[in-house]
Design a protein around this motif. Sequence first.
Motif, PDB file in Angstrom:
ATOM      1  N   LYS A  57      35.261  -0.094  96.778  1.00  0.00           N
ATOM      2  CA  LYS A  57      36.315  -0.291  97.764  1.00  0.00           C
ATOM      3  C   LYS A  57      37.534  -0.887  97.090  1.00  0.00           C
ATOM      4  O   LYS A  57      37.420  -1.733  96.201  1.00  0.00           O
ATOM      5  CB  LYS A  57      35.825  -1.237  98.867  1.00  0.00           C
ATOM      6  N   TYR A  58      38.720  -0.446  97.492  1.00  0.00           N
ATOM      7  CA  TYR A  58      39.955  -0.991  96.935  1.00  0.00           C
ATOM      8  C   TYR A  58      40.264  -2.331  97.591  1.00  0.00           C
ATOM      9  O   TYR A  58      40.326  -2.419  98.824  1.00  0.00           O
ATOM     10  CB  TYR A  58      41.121  -0.024  97.146  1.00  0.00           C
ATOM     11  N   LEU A  59      40.468  -3.345  96.769  1.00  0.00           N
ATOM     12  CA  LEU A  59      40.795  -4.679  97.254  1.00  0.00           C
ATOM     13  C   LEU A  59      42.039  -5.194  96.558  1.00  0.00           C
ATOM     14  O   LEU A  59      42.283  -4.909  95.390  1.00  0.00           O
ATOM     15  CB  LEU A  59      39.642  -5.649  96.998  1.00  0.00           C
ATOM     16  N   ARG A  60      42.790  -5.987  97.283  1.00  0.00           N
ATOM     17  CA  ARG A  60      43.971  -6.606  96.707  1.00  0.00           C
ATOM     18  C   ARG A  60      43.583  -7.791  95.834  1.00  0.00           C
ATOM     19  O   ARG A  60      42.543  -8.419  96.024  1.00  0.00           O
ATOM     20  CB  ARG A  60      44.916  -7.077  97.813  1.00  0.00           C
ATOM     21  N   GLY A  61      44.462  -8.103  94.882  1.00  0.00           N
ATOM     22  CA  GLY A  61      44.277  -9.285  94.057  1.00  0.00           C
ATOM     23  C   GLY A  61      45.448 -10.234  94.244  1.00  0.00           C
ATOM     24  O   GLY A  61      46.385  -9.958  94.995  1.00  0.00           O
ATOM     25  N   ILE A  64      48.355 -12.457  97.600  1.00  0.00           N
ATOM     26  CA  ILE A  64      48.362 -11.685  98.841  1.00  0.00           C
ATOM     27  C   ILE A  64      46.959 -11.476  99.384  1.00  0.00           C
ATOM     28  O   ILE A  64      46.761 -11.319 100.598  1.00  0.00           O
ATOM     29  CB  ILE A  64      49.074 -10.317  98.624  1.00  0.00           C
ATOM     30  N   ALA A  65      45.957 -11.518  98.507  1.00  0.00           N
ATOM     31  CA  ALA A  65      44.580 -11.289  98.941  1.00  0.00           C
ATOM     32  C   ALA A  65      44.076 -12.395  99.868  1.00  0.00           C
ATOM     33  O   ALA A  65      43.099 -12.195 100.599  1.00  0.00           O
ATOM     34  CB  ALA A  65      43.661 -11.168  97.727  1.00  0.00           C
ATOM     35  N   LYS A  66      44.741 -13.549  99.877  1.00  0.00           N
ATOM     36  CA  LYS A  66      44.307 -14.651 100.736  1.00  0.00           C
ATOM     37  C   LYS A  66      44.531 -14.346 102.211  1.00  0.00           C
ATOM     38  O   LYS A  66      43.838 -14.899 103.070  1.00  0.00           O
ATOM     39  CB  LYS A  66      45.037 -15.934 100.337  1.00  0.00           C
ATOM     40  N   PHE A  67      45.508 -13.479 102.501  1.00  0.00           N
ATOM     41  CA  PHE A  67      45.743 -13.147 103.902  1.00  0.00           C
ATOM     42  C   PHE A  67      45.684 -11.644 104.176  1.00  0.00           C
ATOM     43  O   PHE A  67      45.756 -11.212 105.321  1.00  0.00           O
ATOM     44  CB  PHE A  67      47.102 -13.694 104.364  1.00  0.00           C
ATOM     45  N   ASN A  68      45.533 -10.847 103.130  1.00  0.00           N
ATOM     46  CA  ASN A  68      45.390  -9.399 103.293  1.00  0.00           C
ATOM     47  C   ASN A  68      44.454  -8.906 102.209  1.00  0.00           C
ATOM     48  O   ASN A  68      44.862  -8.662 101.081  1.00  0.00           O
ATOM     49  CB  ASN A  68      46.744  -8.694 103.206  1.00  0.00           C
ATOM     50  N   LYS A  69      43.202  -8.750 102.561  1.00  0.00           N
ATOM     51  CA  LYS A  69      42.172  -8.447 101.574  1.00  0.00           C
ATOM     52  C   LYS A  69      42.161  -6.996 101.115  1.00  0.00           C
ATOM     53  O   LYS A  69      41.970  -6.709  99.922  1.00  0.00           O
ATOM     54  CB  LYS A  69      40.798  -8.804 102.159  1.00  0.00           C
ATOM     55  N   ASP A  70      42.383  -6.052 102.043  1.00  0.00           N
ATOM     56  CA  ASP A  70      42.127  -4.650 101.682  1.00  0.00           C
ATOM     57  C   ASP A  70      43.058  -3.643 102.355  1.00  0.00           C
ATOM     58  O   ASP A  70      42.793  -2.436 102.321  1.00  0.00           O
ATOM     59  CB  ASP A  70      40.679  -4.286 102.004  1.00  0.00           C
ATOM     60  N   ARG A  71      44.141  -4.085 102.964  1.00  0.00           N
ATOM     61  CA  ARG A  71      45.050  -3.151 103.635  1.00  0.00           C
ATOM     62  C   ARG A  71      46.277  -2.883 102.762  1.00  0.00           C
ATOM     63  O   ARG A  71      46.823  -3.787 102.154  1.00  0.00           O
ATOM     64  CB  ARG A  71      45.498  -3.691 104.995  1.00  0.00           C
TER      65      ARG A  71
END
Length: 234
Positions: A57-61, A64-71
């Motif tokens: 699955k694509y995940l953010r790093g 920004i990942a603290k409030f938007n994990k995968d969008r």
Amino acid sequence: MESGVYVLTCSFTPQNLSPEWFEPNHWIDQNAITGTSTGRNTTYFFSSNNHEYVLRKYLRGGLIAKFNKDRYRFNSIESTRAYLELSLLEKMTQKALPCPRPTAGLIQKTGSHYRAKLIIERINNSKDAFELLKTEKLPDEIWRKIGATVRKFHDQNVFHSDLNIHNILVDDQNKIWIIDFDKCEFRTSNTTWKQQNLDRLLRSLKKEVGKNDEFHWNEKQWPKLIDGYNNSGN
């Protein structure tokens, strides 16, 4: 484009592939999970039709990942992370570069954003170079092969955005593979970004030396890699 689920295919996609392939529970229910890898996200390894696959699955790093994990912001299917990586892997595979063979991607669009997953074929009987270096010193010939493999990608003008020691695999035949082509691309042929790729790999090795009590690498081995790189061009 309306919200919904879109399956991305390529020339290597199995005919029986369906959206269920992208759901870990589908493979758990079939007792087909052959392993997992846990990092920022859980990656699943599964078996189907006598092939081994990797589901990611694509995940953010970053922050920004603290409030938007995968969008991710949706502009078009062709600009999604999954489409770009699938397309790049397909082209590299057709050029016989040692990378994972692509299988399919999935886009889940909701409003102006999307989530994405990717399935690739697993490189069997291989370990990443980082794991090997935690237990043993790699012979000079392996370092030369790593350098020669990086050169193969550079000769085809493939830019790897995160070339580090974790993304280099060594199989049981001592063949070298490079993985994780998210945010990678074909670039024009110049030496600046190619040197930056090598510099990034060197920094990753130095970083692991500082982080791990047992890491069997020192800078005397780097010239072996460079020797393989410089003496294997087309």
